[in-house]
Write an enzyme that holds these catalytic residues in place. Structure first.
Site, PDB file in Angstrom:
ATOM      1  N   ASP A  51      -1.645 -13.953  14.941  1.00 28.08           N
ATOM      2  CA  ASP A  51      -2.922 -14.024  14.216  1.00 28.08           C
ATOM      3  C   ASP A  51      -3.295 -12.647  13.665  1.00 28.08           C
ATOM      4  OD1 ASP A  51      -3.682 -12.805  16.563  1.00 28.08           O
ATOM      5  OD2 ASP A  51      -5.381 -14.138  16.970  1.00 28.08           O
ATOM      6  N   SER A  52      -2.447 -11.637  13.938  1.00 28.57           N
ATOM      7  CA  SER A  52      -2.601 -10.343  13.268  1.00 28.57           C
ATOM      8  C   SER A  52      -2.523 -10.519  11.757  1.00 28.57           C
ATOM      9  CB  SER A  52      -1.504  -9.370  13.735  1.00 28.57           C
ATOM     10  OG  SER A  52      -0.222  -9.965  13.646  1.00 28.57           O
ATOM     11  N   GLU A 187      -0.457  -6.150  26.231  1.00 26.09           N
ATOM     12  CA  GLU A 187      -0.877  -5.264  25.133  1.00 26.09           C
ATOM     13  C   GLU A 187      -1.916  -4.258  25.622  1.00 26.09           C
ATOM     14  OE1 GLU A 187      -2.140  -7.215  21.528  1.00 26.09           O
ATOM     15  OE2 GLU A 187      -2.802  -5.328  20.611  1.00 26.09           O
TER      16      GLU A 187
END
Ligand code: KIV
Length: 271
Positions: A51-52, A187
């Site tokens: 979804d980046s 992350e």
């Protein structure tokens, strides 16, 4: 000549086998068929339709505006370009809020060509992971700096630095695996904590801003190519285009650096 015919396609069980064999996994994000072909030909193991895309393709300030149809559209394009790599489709914000919603979106992603879906967080998402896995949909979990939590976190901030937060991350990492996830993205986590989580994890981990101690790495394709997306570049980003000399060369340089353990180094990691 394309090397597609010479390499075998990835399957979900091979992720655990690769880890057992000590093979570090190289993942990149990708959103279209032409770049997907370059990544596949270079031998990238995993492609994430992240979804980046909301930030690097659509130009938004966060990933929150991305919709299910966007991920389905880009997953189908990537799947047409990359028959070999394992394709992972990312749930956009809200699409995995309940098991029923998640199933509806996941079926679209699988039918578009994904072999796995990725969701952010643990907590109530554990029920979603179980629900999907019981319905034959492989799941990748994503913990630490989860970009869909940007409003609660007040920005994109490294997670797990305080003792309580580190303990929660350790517990969540075990819980997502117990719920049935087959892969875990970590992350924005201190390198030592990510290495510790990886050592205790029954499933392979993929780091981004999580140091060299994970089982594999992921980067956003635009960051690997040094493209100015208008967003601040975090310290874990490395531009591979300079050493690679071409787009395909940059992807090969990244693959080699991940495989050999040359990337990431301390310079790309958080304490
Ligand atoms: O959406 C994305 O690209 C991601 C990666 C940065 C892990 O979630």
């Amino acid at each position: 000549m394309s090397v597609h015919a010479e390499r075998k396609s990835w399957s979900v069980p091979q992720l655990a086998q690769a880890r057992a064999a000590g093979q570090r996994l190289a993942m990149l994000t990708c959103y279209d068929a032409s770049f997907a072909r370059v990544l596949d030909d270079a031998g990238i193991d995993l492609i994430l339709v992240g979804d980046s895309l909301g930030m690097v393709v659509q130009g938004h300030a966060s990933t929150l505006p991305v919709r299910v149809e966007d991920i389905a559209y880009h997953t189908a394009a990537v799947a047409r370009g990359a028959p070999r790599a394992l394709k992972i489709a990312d749930f956009p914000f809200g699409a995995d809020a309940t098991p029923a919603l998640a199933l509806e979106a996941a079926v679209r992603f699988i039918q578009a060509g994904a072999a796995m879906v990725k969701l952010e967080g643990a907590g109530h998402k554990l029920e979603v992971i179980r629900f999907l896995v019981e319905r034959e949909i492989p799941v990748c979990a994503h913990l630490g700096l989860t970009p869909q939590s940007v409003l609660r976190m007040g920005g994109f901030k490294v997670q797990g630095r305080e003792q309580a937060a580190a303990e929660r991350l350790r517990a969540d990492a075990l819980a997502v695996a117990e719920a049935g996830a087959a892969l875990l993205v970590l992350e924005g986590v201190p390198a030592a904590l990510a290495a510790e989580i990886t050592a205790a994890s029954p499933i392979p981990t993929i780091g981004i801003g999580a140091g060299p101690g994970c089982d594999g790495q992921v980067l956003v394709l635009h960051d690997l190519l040094g493209i100015d997306t208008g967003h601040r570049k975090p310290k874990f980003v490395k531009d591979f285009l300079a050493e690679g000399g071409s787009i395909a060369g940059a992807v090969r340089a990244y693959l080699q650096a991940v495989r050999s353990g040359a990337f990431p180094t301390e310079e790309h990691s958080y304490a």
